[in-house]
Write a protein that holds these residues in place. Structure first.
Motif, PDB file in Angstrom:
ATOM      1  N   SER A  88       0.838  -1.200   0.000  1.00  0.00           N
ATOM      2  CA  SER A  88       0.000   0.000   0.000  1.00  0.00           C
ATOM      3  C   SER A  88       0.870   1.246   0.000  1.00  0.00           C
ATOM      4  CB  SER A  88      -0.906  -0.003   1.237  1.00  0.00           C
ATOM      5  OG  SER A  88      -1.756  -1.129   1.230  1.00  0.00           O
ATOM      6  N   PRO A  89       0.300   2.400  -0.337  1.00  0.00           N
ATOM      7  CA  PRO A  89       1.063   3.643  -0.250  1.00  0.00           C
ATOM      8  C   PRO A  89       1.540   3.918   1.177  1.00  0.00           C
ATOM      9  CG  PRO A  89      -0.949   3.968  -1.524  1.00  0.00           C
ATOM     10  CD  PRO A  89      -1.055   2.613  -0.894  1.00  0.00           C
ATOM     11  N   ASN A  90       2.657   4.615   1.281  1.00  0.00           N
ATOM     12  CA  ASN A  90       3.230   4.996   2.581  1.00  0.00           C
ATOM     13  C   ASN A  90       3.579   3.789   3.444  1.00  0.00           C
ATOM     14  OD1 ASN A  90       2.903   7.902   2.189  1.00  0.00           O
ATOM     15  ND2 ASN A  90       0.713   7.505   2.403  1.00  0.00           N
ATOM     16  N   GLN A  91       4.141   2.793   2.820  1.00  0.00           N
ATOM     17  CA  GLN A  91       4.481   1.570   3.545  1.00  0.00           C
ATOM     18  C   GLN A  91       5.963   1.255   3.373  1.00  0.00           C
ATOM     19  OE1 GLN A  91       2.085  -1.828   2.425  1.00  0.00           O
ATOM     20  NE2 GLN A  91       2.857  -3.101   4.069  1.00  0.00           N
ATOM     21  N   ASN A  92       6.577   0.735   4.435  1.00  0.00           N
ATOM     22  CA  ASN A  92       7.925   0.179   4.371  1.00  0.00           C
ATOM     23  C   ASN A  92       7.800  -1.330   4.506  1.00  0.00           C
ATOM     24  OD1 ASN A  92       8.727   2.827   4.425  1.00  0.00           O
ATOM     25  ND2 ASN A  92       9.573   2.766   6.485  1.00  0.00           N
ATOM     26  N   LYS A  93       8.472  -2.066   3.646  1.00  0.00           N
ATOM     27  CA  LYS A  93       8.296  -3.511   3.661  1.00  0.00           C
ATOM     28  C   LYS A  93       9.545  -4.208   3.154  1.00  0.00           C
ATOM     29  CE  LYS A  93       4.676  -6.880   2.474  1.00  0.00           C
ATOM     30  NZ  LYS A  93       3.327  -7.021   1.861  1.00  0.00           N
ATOM     31  N   LYS A  94       9.938  -5.273   3.815  1.00  0.00           N
ATOM     32  CA  LYS A  94      11.037  -6.102   3.328  1.00  0.00           C
ATOM     33  C   LYS A  94      10.452  -7.409   2.814  1.00  0.00           C
ATOM     34  CE  LYS A  94      15.641  -7.836   4.351  1.00  0.00           C
ATOM     35  NZ  LYS A  94      16.722  -7.992   5.358  1.00  0.00           N
ATOM     36  N   ILE A 100      11.717  -2.171   0.483  1.00  0.00           N
ATOM     37  CA  ILE A 100      10.871  -1.320  -0.350  1.00  0.00           C
ATOM     38  C   ILE A 100      10.175  -0.273   0.507  1.00  0.00           C
ATOM     39  CG2 ILE A 100       8.851  -1.276  -1.874  1.00  0.00           C
ATOM     40  CD1 ILE A 100       9.393  -4.231  -2.473  1.00  0.00           C
ATOM     41  N   GLU A 101      10.149   0.951   0.021  1.00  0.00           N
ATOM     42  CA  GLU A 101       9.260   1.987   0.547  1.00  0.00           C
ATOM     43  C   GLU A 101       8.311   2.374  -0.585  1.00  0.00           C
ATOM     44  OE1 GLU A 101      11.210   5.376   2.269  1.00  0.00           O
ATOM     45  OE2 GLU A 101      12.889   4.140   2.975  1.00  0.00           O
ATOM     46  N   THR A 102       7.101   2.758  -0.237  1.00  0.00           N
ATOM     47  CA  THR A 102       6.155   3.197  -1.264  1.00  0.00           C
ATOM     48  C   THR A 102       5.745   4.650  -1.042  1.00  0.00           C
ATOM     49  OG1 THR A 102       4.329   2.265   0.025  1.00  0.00           O
ATOM     50  CG2 THR A 102       5.218   0.916  -1.762  1.00  0.00           C
ATOM     51  N   ILE A 103       5.600   5.349  -2.164  1.00  0.00           N
ATOM     52  CA  ILE A 103       5.183   6.744  -2.178  1.00  0.00           C
ATOM     53  C   ILE A 103       3.873   6.818  -2.965  1.00  0.00           C
ATOM     54  CG2 ILE A 103       5.833   9.103  -2.813  1.00  0.00           C
ATOM     55  CD1 ILE A 103       7.747   7.764  -0.802  1.00  0.00           C
ATOM     56  N   PRO A 104       2.841   7.485  -2.478  1.00  0.00           N
ATOM     57  CA  PRO A 104       1.612   7.610  -3.264  1.00  0.00           C
ATOM     58  C   PRO A 104       1.903   8.223  -4.640  1.00  0.00           C
ATOM     59  CG  PRO A 104       1.278   8.417  -1.032  1.00  0.00           C
ATOM     60  CD  PRO A 104       2.749   8.183  -1.178  1.00  0.00           C
ATOM     61  N   TRP A 119      -2.428   3.779  -5.954  1.00  0.00           N
ATOM     62  CA  TRP A 119      -1.267   3.450  -6.782  1.00  0.00           C
ATOM     63  C   TRP A 119       0.004   3.971  -6.135  1.00  0.00           C
ATOM     64  CZ3 TRP A 119      -4.165   0.194  -8.427  1.00  0.00           C
ATOM     65  CH2 TRP A 119      -5.245   0.355  -9.278  1.00  0.00           C
ATOM     66  N   VAL A 120       1.129   3.409  -6.533  1.00  0.00           N
ATOM     67  CA  VAL A 120       2.365   3.690  -5.803  1.00  0.00           C
ATOM     68  C   VAL A 120       3.553   3.975  -6.719  1.00  0.00           C
ATOM     69  CG1 VAL A 120       1.679   2.243  -3.853  1.00  0.00           C
ATOM     70  CG2 VAL A 120       3.071   1.247  -5.685  1.00  0.00           C
ATOM     71  N   GLY A 121       4.499   4.710  -6.160  1.00  0.00           N
ATOM     72  CA  GLY A 121       5.868   4.736  -6.628  1.00  0.00           C
ATOM     73  C   GLY A 121       6.686   3.960  -5.616  1.00  0.00           C
ATOM     74  N   LYS A 139       3.502  16.305  -9.633  1.00  0.00           N
ATOM     75  CA  LYS A 139       4.434  16.846  -8.631  1.00  0.00           C
ATOM     76  C   LYS A 139       3.656  17.058  -7.333  1.00  0.00           C
ATOM     77  CE  LYS A 139       6.012  21.154  -8.834  1.00  0.00           C
ATOM     78  NZ  LYS A 139       5.942  21.775  -7.473  1.00  0.00           N
ATOM     79  N   THR A 140       3.524  16.010  -6.559  1.00  0.00           N
ATOM     80  CA  THR A 140       2.725  16.018  -5.340  1.00  0.00           C
ATOM     81  C   THR A 140       3.584  16.379  -4.128  1.00  0.00           C
ATOM     82  OG1 THR A 140       3.147  13.702  -4.827  1.00  0.00           O
ATOM     83  CG2 THR A 140       1.301  14.180  -6.326  1.00  0.00           C
ATOM     84  N   LYS A 141       2.926  16.655  -3.024  1.00  0.00           N
ATOM     85  CA  LYS A 141       3.671  16.970  -1.803  1.00  0.00           C
ATOM     86  C   LYS A 141       4.448  15.752  -1.312  1.00  0.00           C
ATOM     87  CE  LYS A 141      -0.109  16.202   1.558  1.00  0.00           C
ATOM     88  NZ  LYS A 141      -1.082  15.572   0.643  1.00  0.00           N
ATOM     89  N   GLU A 142       3.913  14.552  -1.550  1.00  0.00           N
ATOM     90  CA  GLU A 142       4.622  13.340  -1.141  1.00  0.00           C
ATOM     91  C   GLU A 142       5.879  13.142  -1.980  1.00  0.00           C
ATOM     92  OE1 GLU A 142       0.212  12.495  -0.279  1.00  0.00           O
ATOM     93  OE2 GLU A 142       1.367  13.426  -1.896  1.00  0.00           O
ATOM     94  N   ALA A 143       5.770  13.407  -3.280  1.00  0.00           N
ATOM     95  CA  ALA A 143       6.946  13.287  -4.151  1.00  0.00           C
ATOM     96  C   ALA A 143       8.002  14.327  -3.783  1.00  0.00           C
ATOM     97  CB  ALA A 143       6.537  13.436  -5.613  1.00  0.00           C
TER      98      ALA A 143
END
Length: 213
Positions: A88-94, A100-104, A119-121, A139-143
């Motif tokens: 999911s977005p805003n998640q850290n996962k191994k 992996i980290e995810t960015i919205p 959706w994620v980056g 160009k979002t605030k999260e990016a």
């Protein structure tokens, strides 16, 4: 520092870290590589989630990683991969040995990629570097809050940032290297890479890696 990164058509990326072959949104794959330890999907649009191309890079131990909201679709359409993980977005996962980290990833005004879609980056830690693969986003605030060494950002416009907006993002987050994606085929044109490069300020280095055929 980017010799281990390849960019095929659109946003199709391959990263090799010595141990693993990692593909992101494989598309237009011309050979049966069958070497993917991990395949990461940013969202379910046809130019990012292509079962035909996933099949060309997958093998028996491949792990497919998809956004949570498209896991059911992936399970239905990708019956040749045994292990499918969701994120999911805003998640850290191994996952195994991949961190992996995810960015919205979403549009601010345009309707093509809604934030609610989930959706994620991705940010991957590979070879001591943080590599940001933005996915289809504006160009979002999260990016703008991303910290990375290498940034791979879409520049084709229409469905994502255009070249100038993507350069604005890069000038804010200031990675060591920026690599443009998502132009020159379905959207944008081949000259967008040069326009992006002209608008990115030093000391950021721009590398044009996208293959057009």
């Amino acid at each position: 520092m980017t010799e281990n990164i390849e960019v095929f058509t659109q946003s199709s990326i391959k990263i090799t870290d010595g141990e693993n072959h990692i593909y992101i949104d494989p598309l237009g794959i011309k050979e049966e590589f069958c070497d993917a330890d991990y395949i990461l999907i940013t969202h379910d649009h046809y130019d990012h989630f292509s079962p035909e191309d996933i099949k060309k890079v997958a093998y028996e131990n491949t792990v497919l990683i998809v956004p949570e909201k498209m896991k059911a679709k992936a399970l239905k359409e990708i019956n040749f991969i045994n292990k499918i993980e969701s994120i999911s977005p805003n998640q850290n996962k191994k996952i195994n040995n991949l961190y992996i980290e995810t960015i919205p990833a979403y549009n601010i005004i345009k309707p093509f990629h809604l934030k609610i879609s989930g959706w994620v980056g991705y940010i991957l830690e590979i070879g001591g570097k943080r590599i940001y693969i933005a996915g289809d986003t504006d160009k979002t605030k999260e990016a703008e809050a991303v910290h990375c060494d290498i940034a791979m950002v879409p520049i084709g416009g229409t469905y994502t940032m255009n070249a100038k907006k993507a350069a604005e993002l890069i000038n804010i987050i200031q990675p060591e290297v920026a690599i443009p994606t998502h132009y020159g085929s379905i959207v944008g044109n081949k000259n967008d890479g040069e326009l992006f490069k002209e608008n990115v300020k030093a000391p950021v280095k721009v590398e044009l890696k996208l293959r057009f055929n």
